[in-house]
Design a protein around this motif. Structure first.
Motif, PDB file in Angstrom:
ATOM      1  N   TYR A  26     -24.417  34.627  -2.695  1.00  0.00           N
ATOM      2  CA  TYR A  26     -25.610  35.349  -3.118  1.00  0.00           C
ATOM      3  C   TYR A  26     -25.517  35.714  -4.593  1.00  0.00           C
ATOM      4  N   CYS A  27     -26.642  35.604  -5.286  1.00  0.00           N
ATOM      5  CA  CYS A  27     -26.717  36.116  -6.647  1.00  0.00           C
ATOM      6  C   CYS A  27     -26.838  37.637  -6.576  1.00  0.00           C
ATOM      7  N   HIS A  28     -26.867  38.291  -7.721  1.00  0.00           N
ATOM      8  CA  HIS A  28     -26.896  39.752  -7.722  1.00  0.00           C
ATOM      9  C   HIS A  28     -28.128  40.287  -7.006  1.00  0.00           C
ATOM     10  N   LYS A  29     -29.241  39.629  -7.235  1.00  0.00           N
ATOM     11  CA  LYS A  29     -30.483  40.085  -6.615  1.00  0.00           C
ATOM     12  C   LYS A  29     -30.418  39.977  -5.096  1.00  0.00           C
ATOM     13  N   HIS A  30     -30.000  38.821  -4.606  1.00  0.00           N
ATOM     14  CA  HIS A  30     -29.954  38.636  -3.152  1.00  0.00           C
ATOM     15  C   HIS A  30     -28.781  39.378  -2.544  1.00  0.00           C
ATOM     16  N   GLN A  31     -27.762  39.622  -3.340  1.00  0.00           N
ATOM     17  CA  GLN A  31     -26.636  40.422  -2.863  1.00  0.00           C
ATOM     18  C   GLN A  31     -27.109  41.819  -2.494  1.00  0.00           C
ATOM     19  N   LEU A  54     -24.165  27.862  -6.049  1.00  0.00           N
ATOM     20  CA  LEU A  54     -25.566  28.242  -6.198  1.00  0.00           C
ATOM     21  C   LEU A  54     -25.900  29.306  -5.169  1.00  0.00           C
ATOM     22  N   CYS A  55     -26.809  30.195  -5.545  1.00  0.00           N
ATOM     23  CA  CYS A  55     -27.238  31.233  -4.612  1.00  0.00           C
ATOM     24  C   CYS A  55     -27.938  30.607  -3.409  1.00  0.00           C
ATOM     25  N   ASP A  56     -27.564  31.086  -2.235  1.00  0.00           N
ATOM     26  CA  ASP A  56     -28.171  30.574  -1.004  1.00  0.00           C
ATOM     27  C   ASP A  56     -29.257  31.507  -0.488  1.00  0.00           C
ATOM     28  N   THR A 106     -34.195  27.684  -1.347  1.00  0.00           N
ATOM     29  CA  THR A 106     -33.186  28.676  -1.661  1.00  0.00           C
ATOM     30  C   THR A 106     -33.250  29.014  -3.141  1.00  0.00           C
ATOM     31  N   CYS A 107     -32.675  30.140  -3.486  1.00  0.00           N
ATOM     32  CA  CYS A 107     -32.719  30.661  -4.849  1.00  0.00           C
ATOM     33  C   CYS A 107     -32.094  29.679  -5.846  1.00  0.00           C
ATOM     34  N   ASP A 108     -30.928  29.127  -5.473  1.00  0.00           N
ATOM     35  CA  ASP A 108     -30.247  28.122  -6.301  1.00  0.00           C
ATOM     36  C   ASP A 108     -29.872  28.633  -7.689  1.00  0.00           C
TER      37      ASP A 108
END
Ligand SMILES: [Zn+2]
Ligand SMILES: [Zn+2]
Length: 75
Positions: A65-70, A38-40, A47-49
């Motif tokens: 990280y997901c793409h957005k948070h990356q 899961l995205c942290d 968290t984004c999860d």
């Protein structure tokens, strides 16, 4: 673990399905495969999860990280 018992020729067999978890993971948010992490990234008070598979996550240290948070973490 899901186990089944078979009896055949007076012998008893146990067949256990390994690697099958009772709760199916959510599909990856990007490709639809079973998610493994899961995205942290931060979102609100938590968290984004966002569920992701190994290939779609961006791992930085112990954090995924997901793409957005990356993208946010790169700047
Ligand atoms: Zn994926
Ligand atoms: Zn995220």
């Amino acid at each position: 673990m899901a186990c089944e018992t078979f009896e055949e020729n007076a012998s008893r067999y146990f067949v256990c399905l390994r690697g099958v978890s009772p709760a199916k993971p959510k599909p990856c948010a990007y490709c639809g495969k079973p998610s493994t992490r899961l995205c942290d990234g931060p979102k609100g008070n938590g968290t984004c999860d966002r569920p992701m598979c190994d290939e779609c996550t961006k791992r930085v240290g112990d954090t995924d990280y997901c793409h957005k948070h990356q993208q946010q973490s790169l700047f």
